[in-house]
Design a protein around this motif. Structure first.
Motif, mmCIF file in Angstrom:
data_model
loop_
_atom_site.group_PDB
_atom_site.id
_atom_site.type_symbol
_atom_site.label_atom_id
_atom_site.label_comp_id
_atom_site.label_asym_id
_atom_site.label_seq_id
_atom_site.Cartn_x
_atom_site.Cartn_y
_atom_site.Cartn_z
ATOM 1 N N ALA A 195 0.828 -1.207 0.000
ATOM 2 C CA ALA A 195 0.000 0.000 0.000
ATOM 3 C C ALA A 195 0.865 1.261 0.000
ATOM 4 C CB ALA A 195 -0.940 -0.013 1.203
ATOM 5 N N GLN A 198 5.362 3.452 2.808
ATOM 6 C CA GLN A 198 5.286 3.298 4.265
ATOM 7 C C GLN A 198 5.048 1.827 4.641
ATOM 8 O OE1 GLN A 198 6.174 5.650 6.246
ATOM 9 N NE2 GLN A 198 5.788 4.497 8.114
ATOM 10 N N GLU A 199 4.156 1.147 3.909
ATOM 11 C CA GLU A 199 3.970 -0.278 4.189
ATOM 12 C C GLU A 199 5.212 -1.068 3.803
ATOM 13 O OE1 GLU A 199 0.316 -2.457 2.993
ATOM 14 O OE2 GLU A 199 1.641 -4.174 2.764
ATOM 15 N N VAL A 334 -4.060 6.481 -4.567
ATOM 16 C CA VAL A 334 -4.009 5.158 -5.193
ATOM 17 C C VAL A 334 -3.418 4.148 -4.208
ATOM 18 C CG1 VAL A 334 -2.957 3.833 -7.097
ATOM 19 C CG2 VAL A 334 -3.874 6.113 -7.511
ATOM 20 N N ARG A 335 -2.594 4.638 -3.310
ATOM 21 C CA ARG A 335 -1.985 3.843 -2.239
ATOM 22 C C ARG A 335 -1.390 2.525 -2.738
ATOM 23 N NH1 ARG A 335 -0.687 6.355 0.116
ATOM 24 N NH2 ARG A 335 0.496 5.062 1.533
ATOM 25 N N GLY A 359 -2.553 -9.118 1.641
ATOM 26 C CA GLY A 359 -2.445 -8.528 0.302
ATOM 27 C C GLY A 359 -3.292 -7.292 0.085
ATOM 28 N N HIS A 360 -3.061 -6.670 -1.043
ATOM 29 C CA HIS A 360 -3.626 -5.379 -1.407
ATOM 30 C C HIS A 360 -4.958 -5.590 -2.141
ATOM 31 C CE1 HIS A 360 -2.887 -1.152 -1.661
ATOM 32 N NE2 HIS A 360 -3.050 -1.107 -2.961
#
Lengths: 513, 513
Positions: A195, A198-199, A334-335, A359-360
């Motif tokens: 994401a 940062q993730e 959109v991350r 997961g995303h």
């Protein structure tokens, strides 16, 4: 907004302290949240029948501590950037139930400022927040068409769990893009979709960092990275940065697991790592066994000459972990970002990703995979690269017209520059505050989201993220910057700090980019 | 798929060990990944000029260790569920560079099996994986319309950072839904949007769990929860579960920070927490100060009588942290869930969420917010509730016809039941394996993703997640289940374990639901 205070008329407890303490406590426990508007000092004085001066002093104390801020035409509100000790509560306060469960947040954040990037600025305002893309360039109609296409066929992907590492087509698209543009010949199975950076940083911290793990960071560097590693117990080893990037001669030789670097466009100073230091950094990694974490956050925007190969591409394929993001070329909403790892690390990274969140979301990945197919993304990049470069050229032109030769760093690529201010302008922090009063938001190293351990840039420099701005905003902002600098210079001169008349001399020290 | 082995003809190193060891190592370091098809024993034997028996023995060893599995008509492949020690590598193997950076993944997972839920099953297969919704019920056209609507207006939300806690309209929708359907009168500012329950659990673990923190879990319970808490250092305190839910009389009195429970429909046993125990659990929380984490994962499907109020709704508003998900009512690919926290905890939770990933992608949230507006979501829930209930009734009808009175638990709500097998059927693990050979995937407590510490259910019971299946699949599966049970019973009888003739007697012990 009404605030419920409980004021005692005990002469040993000054009212202004009681007011400040209670409001601070409300902010600390979350009853008053970042951005909340506070009553004006007049309103609060009337409400509790105290003098307005008492309230003003309480507010000033909270302002000096960083808990609240006053914005022209807006009033007083809780700051968006929470002060250091704000999360250092050790459990809910003033509750009668026993507290067995202590909140560990202070451990997680270890006394560090947490920069929350969403800010609502008063209008009109021109915001030079670094790394923010221009919303007018978002490929909205393509996005809409792709969303419709991927949702046309089947609901299976929305219903079932997918590969925790990411949608295969997207990972292939990412591997293709990075291979082609960054010279790092990677494959889809080395890619983990996250994401955002940062993730990605959390994922790496979970993989590598325990209490006392040595992590090299650039000084200054992206604050989110330093604080994330620290929150997992890392022993940070900040290494100085100059105009050639990180000082590889200062790298510690032992007991380092990771070195987090931004070689393409150092954040925040803008420098590109020189060829010699690239080689030195890689050699250091081979010698010590430390992994290099290459954060290539704004590598897609290169304005002159040949783009430097990525470190990962120049490496032996086993030593560099590569981080990328779509927050810069598309947008933070959109991350979506990614980590590309040497094959030996992929298994562990997949496991950590799975354990973190399985997961995303599929839809965002599927749209993005469609966008990376063919040359749509490349065309998009060419378009915004030109737009950003036009804005940058306008910024340089205007500032040069007013300030002569200026020391702007990081103009070869990226979305922001660092401006080492002429000395006569005075300290960066005050300059920033005065500009803010005029509706122009520039940033110091720390207010721009960087970690800084006495690097020296904090007082001397400001960050100008230009990518989100239009040319006309740049023109307006440059005028205000010149006017405020002039006034600042006069103030400095009158207090004897520095003569306004020495302006041209101090400017001449620096080479224009 | 070719596997490159390096076999020595040293008589002290049996070839079958060399083969097994090298393949195991490939799996452990990630060169052979879950789901990868292996060459047949014949192919491998030819390739390396060894006897087929040698390869077969090597494969059998890997099968017994859980690294590979053989599926009828498909062949041999690396298992989807990685064995315990698979992540327990302490750094990349067989590399010549020095290893300073040790992968911490073994610490994170502390020797636990990680269940990766995406599985590609051979066709035809009927999969009773618990908690999987039916893709045919996904509101795809509405989703498509909403996607188009939210993408029609502006790209700002895709470009800018949003509130890390989630899109305000979605949080309002969630608060409205939970208030209306679960009797928990919460507000939007108490809601943090996550990428699903797994992320929610990580968020809470980061907030509360350090080395040695006491965390009560149900025994058995959802494995993702137990392993997540443990990965942050929790001292797990498993408390037994019976048909009234968690045994509140066994709750430890001291030094517990969190108690993770599933009161509506205990996972995996299906029981609903009785009223007396609800009260006892809350009283325990008030007395000890431990927070209750209420995972209300499939609360939206209630088939009889009045739904039980949520624990959060029955509490004092300061003691329960409520977890919800859209993975069950919509689908796991949507990857959206939420945490609702007492106000005193919201500040810290927001900070942890920010630090983890700056928030969830906007598009998924915006679509979902639209879906929660008006009564679209309620109508969707009514529709799938009816569909799931129809499937459940068919399952009960068919199994009852073949097995007489059966001990099915958790039939009042949810998406799966636990079936305490008649004794004559034999051990659940073998029954499961035989059914799998026939293309029917049922699950034991542990293969269904549960944590179990000698609860006794592992041997006696299987989990049947029915929500994703059609009625005709249930009919087919029930036939196969009856046939395999019969054969199993005969085998048991012939080996003297249990007389097949006692079948009706053992069935009569249990009440039908």
């Amino acid at each position: 907004m009404l605030i419920e205070l409980s004021l005692s008329r005990d002469p040993n407890k000054p009212l202004q302290h009681q007011i400040a303490n209670q409001i601070r406590e409300f902010i600390r426990v979350g009853h008053l949240r970042p951005g909340t508007k506070l009553p004006s000092s007049r309103e609060l004085a009337v409400q509790y029948d105290v003098s307005r001066n008492t309230v003003t002093h309480a507010y000033e104390k909270l302002f000096s501590e960083g808990y609240i801020e006053t914005l022209k035409g807006i009033g007083t509100k809780v700051t968006d950037v929470i002060p250091d000790d704000c999360n250092a509560m050790d459990g809910p306060k003033d509750v009668s139930r026993p507290v067995a469960a202590a909140i560990r947040a202070p451990v997680v954040f270890k006394g560090h400022t947490l920069t929350i990037p969403n800010r609502s600025l008063p209008k009109p305002a021109i915001d030079f927040w670094p790394g923010r893309p221009n919303r007018d360039n978002f490929p909205l109609s393509t996005w809409r068409r792709l969303a419709d296409e991927v949702l046309a066929s089947s609901a299976a992907k929305l219903v079932e769990y997918g590969d925790p590492a990411g949608v295969p087509e997207l990972r292939e698209g990412i591997a293709r893009h990075v291979s082609a543009t960054r010279g790092y010949h990677c494959t889809a199975d080395m890619v983990i979709v996250t994401a955002g950076t940062q993730e990605s940083l959390n994922l790496l911290a979970k993989m590598f960092v325990a209490n006392g793990t040595g992590v090299v960071v650039e000084n200054p560097c992206y604050g989110g990275a330093a604080h994330t590693f620290e929150s997992y117990g890392a022993r940070l080893c900040p290494v100085a940065v100059d105009i050639e990037g990180i000082r590889t001669d200062l790298l510690p030789d032992d007991h380092i697991s990771l070195a987090y670097v931004t070689p393409s466009h150092q954040f925040p100073t803008g420098s590109a790592l020189s060829s010699e230091r690239r080689k030195a950094l890689l050699d250091w990694s081979y010698r010590t066994g430390a992994y290099i974490v290459e954060d290539d956050y704004d590598c897609d925007f290169n304005y002159g000459g040949r783009p430097l190969l990525s470190l990962a591409g120049a490496s032996d394929g086993e030593s560099v972990i590569y981080l990328g993001t779509f927050s810069k070329a598309l947008g933070a909403g959109v991350r979506t970002g990614y980590v590309i790892l040497p094959l030996a690390l992929v298994g562990a990274a997949r496991a950590v990703k799975t354990m973190s969140n399985y997961g995303h979301p599929w839809l965002d990945q599927a749209i993005l995979a469609g966008f990376l197919r063919g040359d749509t993304y490349q065309r998009h990049l060419r378009l915004i690269r030109k737009a950003y470069f036009d804005t940058l050229k306008e910024l340089i032109r205007r500032l040069s017209a007013d300030f002569g030769n200026i020391d702007l760093r990081g103009t070869q690529n990226g979305m922001h520059v660092m401006w080492v201010l002429p000395e006569w302008v005075g300290p960066a922090q005050i300059f920033k505050q005065r500009l803010q009063d005029e509706g122009v938001y520039v940033h110091t190293i720390s207010s721009g989201g960087a970690f800084d351990r006495a690097s020296g840039y904090e007082e001397s420099s400001i960050l100008l993220g230009y990518a989100a701005l239009s040319k006309s905003e740049v023109v307006t902002a440059a005028k205000i910057i010149a006017r405020v600098a002039e006034a600042n210079g006069n103030v400095s001169a009158s207090t004897g700090d520095r003569s306004h008349l020495s302006r041209r001399q101090s400017l001449a020290i620096f080479e224009s980019p």
